[in-house]
Design a protein around this motif. Sequence first.
Motif, PDB file in Angstrom:
ATOM      1  N   LEU A  57      32.716  58.460  38.636  1.00 55.29           N
ATOM      2  CA  LEU A  57      32.565  57.005  38.352  1.00 55.29           C
ATOM      3  C   LEU A  57      32.102  56.622  40.091  1.00 55.29           C
ATOM      4  N   ALA A  58      32.459  57.522  40.931  1.00 59.55           N
ATOM      5  CA  ALA A  58      32.219  57.310  42.215  1.00 59.55           C
ATOM      6  C   ALA A  58      30.755  57.191  42.537  1.00 59.55           C
ATOM      7  N   LEU A  59      30.118  58.031  41.739  1.00 62.30           N
ATOM      8  CA  LEU A  59      28.673  58.503  41.937  1.00 62.30           C
ATOM      9  C   LEU A  59      27.880  57.212  41.065  1.00 62.30           C
ATOM     10  N   LEU A  60      28.598  56.772  40.147  1.00 67.56           N
ATOM     11  CA  LEU A  60      27.988  55.775  39.082  1.00 67.56           C
ATOM     12  C   LEU A  60      28.094  54.312  39.726  1.00 67.56           C
ATOM     13  N   ARG A  61      28.960  54.233  40.677  1.00 65.19           N
ATOM     14  CA  ARG A  61      29.537  52.819  41.133  1.00 65.19           C
ATOM     15  C   ARG A  61      28.386  51.947  41.323  1.00 65.19           C
ATOM     16  N   PRO A  62      27.340  52.382  42.099  1.00 65.75           N
ATOM     17  CA  PRO A  62      26.054  51.474  42.297  1.00 65.75           C
ATOM     18  C   PRO A  62      25.688  50.759  41.133  1.00 65.75           C
ATOM     19  N   LEU A  63      25.411  51.832  39.998  1.00 68.50           N
ATOM     20  CA  LEU A  63      24.881  51.186  38.780  1.00 68.50           C
ATOM     21  C   LEU A  63      25.891  50.167  38.160  1.00 68.50           C
ATOM     22  N   LEU A  64      27.313  50.491  38.216  1.00 69.22           N
ATOM     23  CA  LEU A  64      28.412  49.798  37.604  1.00 69.22           C
ATOM     24  C   LEU A  64      28.227  48.339  38.429  1.00 69.22           C
ATOM     25  N   ARG A  65      28.154  48.538  39.659  1.00 70.81           N
ATOM     26  CA  ARG A  65      28.045  47.194  40.605  1.00 70.81           C
ATOM     27  C   ARG A  65      26.831  46.302  40.145  1.00 70.81           C
ATOM     28  N   ALA A  66      25.690  46.736  39.851  1.00 65.34           N
ATOM     29  CA  ALA A  66      24.605  46.068  39.259  1.00 65.34           C
ATOM     30  C   ALA A  66      24.800  45.611  37.831  1.00 65.34           C
ATOM     31  N   ARG A  67      26.119  46.118  37.035  1.00 65.23           N
ATOM     32  CA  ARG A  67      26.392  45.561  35.728  1.00 65.23           C
ATOM     33  C   ARG A  67      27.493  44.649  36.071  1.00 65.23           C
ATOM     34  N   ARG A  68      27.861  44.366  37.302  1.00 65.85           N
ATOM     35  CA  ARG A  68      28.966  43.674  37.576  1.00 65.85           C
ATOM     36  C   ARG A  68      30.333  44.030  37.164  1.00 65.85           C
ATOM     37  N   CYS A  69      30.540  45.474  37.246  1.00 64.77           N
ATOM     38  CA  CYS A  69      31.672  45.906  36.389  1.00 64.77           C
ATOM     39  C   CYS A  69      32.715  46.138  37.934  1.00 64.77           C
ATOM     40  N   SER A  71      36.011  47.622  39.881  1.00 64.47           N
ATOM     41  CA  SER A  71      36.942  48.785  39.770  1.00 64.47           C
ATOM     42  C   SER A  71      38.546  48.490  39.587  1.00 64.47           C
ATOM     43  N   ALA A  72      39.178  49.580  39.294  1.00 64.55           N
ATOM     44  CA  ALA A  72      40.631  49.283  38.867  1.00 64.55           C
ATOM     45  C   ALA A  72      41.021  48.665  39.865  1.00 64.55           C
ATOM     46  N   ALA A  73      40.771  49.132  41.129  1.00 64.99           N
ATOM     47  CA  ALA A  73      41.470  48.527  42.544  1.00 64.99           C
ATOM     48  C   ALA A  73      41.076  47.140  42.671  1.00 64.99           C
ATOM     49  N   GLU A  74      39.695  46.810  42.386  1.00 63.45           N
ATOM     50  CA  GLU A  74      39.164  45.320  42.641  1.00 63.45           C
ATOM     51  C   GLU A  74      39.865  44.420  41.576  1.00 63.45           C
ATOM     52  N   LEU A  75      40.077  45.043  40.484  1.00 53.41           N
ATOM     53  CA  LEU A  75      40.680  44.020  39.102  1.00 53.41           C
ATOM     54  C   LEU A  75      42.120  43.689  39.666  1.00 53.41           C
ATOM     55  N   GLN A  76      42.843  44.412  40.512  1.00 52.05           N
ATOM     56  CA  GLN A  76      44.402  43.937  40.796  1.00 52.05           C
ATOM     57  C   GLN A  76      44.229  42.912  41.667  1.00 52.05           C
ATOM     58  N   GLN A  77      42.958  42.510  42.348  1.00 57.01           N
ATOM     59  CA  GLN A  77      42.798  41.240  43.252  1.00 57.01           C
ATOM     60  C   GLN A  77      42.496  40.180  42.457  1.00 57.01           C
ATOM     61  N   GLN A  78      42.065  40.092  41.163  1.00 61.19           N
ATOM     62  CA  GLN A  78      41.608  39.106  40.464  1.00 61.19           C
ATOM     63  C   GLN A  78      42.859  37.955  40.096  1.00 61.19           C
ATOM     64  N   PRO A  79      42.665  36.835  39.845  1.00 59.12           N
ATOM     65  CA  PRO A  79      43.919  35.883  39.512  1.00 59.12           C
ATOM     66  C   PRO A  79      43.689  36.072  38.006  1.00 59.12           C
ATOM     67  N   ASP A  80      45.239  35.740  37.539  1.00 54.41           N
ATOM     68  CA  ASP A  80      45.244  35.894  35.688  1.00 54.41           C
ATOM     69  C   ASP A  80      44.398  34.932  35.296  1.00 54.41           C
ATOM     70  N   GLY A  81      43.869  34.978  34.260  1.00 53.53           N
ATOM     71  CA  GLY A  81      42.920  34.542  33.502  1.00 53.53           C
ATOM     72  C   GLY A  81      41.609  34.590  33.641  1.00 53.53           C
ATOM     73  N   LEU A 136      33.042  53.575  28.830  1.00 52.50           N
ATOM     74  CA  LEU A 136      33.219  52.244  28.012  1.00 52.50           C
ATOM     75  C   LEU A 136      33.346  51.016  29.168  1.00 52.50           C
ATOM     76  N   ALA A 137      32.440  50.097  28.649  1.00 54.51           N
ATOM     77  CA  ALA A 137      32.315  48.757  29.455  1.00 54.51           C
ATOM     78  C   ALA A 137      32.844  47.824  28.421  1.00 54.51           C
ATOM     79  N   VAL A 138      33.831  46.839  29.166  1.00 54.16           N
ATOM     80  CA  VAL A 138      34.713  46.056  28.846  1.00 54.16           C
ATOM     81  C   VAL A 138      34.505  44.526  29.440  1.00 54.16           C
ATOM     82  N   SER A 139      34.081  43.476  28.573  1.00 54.69           N
ATOM     83  CA  SER A 139      34.119  42.440  29.176  1.00 54.69           C
ATOM     84  C   SER A 139      35.276  41.575  28.417  1.00 54.69           C
TER      85      SER A 139
END
Length: 174
Positions: A57-69, A71-81, A136-139
């Motif tokens: 997924l490190a190779l796919l990260r630019p494509l995933l960023r374009a889809r606004r996904c 990363s697990a590390a970035e997720l930990q910085q997000q507020p609840d809800g 799998l992408a999850v919204s």
Amino acid sequence: AGHRRAQLWQALREPRAPLLHDAPRRESAAALGAPDEGEDIVFDHAATGLSLRRHPLALLRPLLRARRCLSAAELQQQPDGRLLRVCGIVTLRQQPETARGTTFVSLEDETGVVQVICWKGLRERQRSVLLQARLLAVSGRWQCDGAVGSVIAGHLLDLTPLLGRLRTQARNFH
């Protein structure tokens, strides 16, 4: 012999049947280009089930960023809800009998693991994506309490084609 392709070519040239052992060789060494990093990762996984190189997924990260996904590390910085999107290789699917139809999915990316909760209604609407996707992408909505968090899935998207020839295997409930 250099890189993986040259090594394979050399290995294929060496063994000779006893009948042809003394036959002259009239072929020159093939000038094969080195595989790129993605091919090396695919070959590693095919041979051993893992790679010591970067996570796929490190190779796919630019494509995933374009889809606004995230990363697990970035997720930990997000507020609840927060409503957000994540993507990862499916490593585990569980549906305990005591969970009343809820399916739990673990997704892995280059920075860690994301836990996803899929309520029964979503599982019924998107059953094939939930059970067949390898990438799998999850919204959904981020639900966290301190260091423990999960994404409550609202929509699933199968991005398996982005993995190309990379084979992955999830541990699934039976």
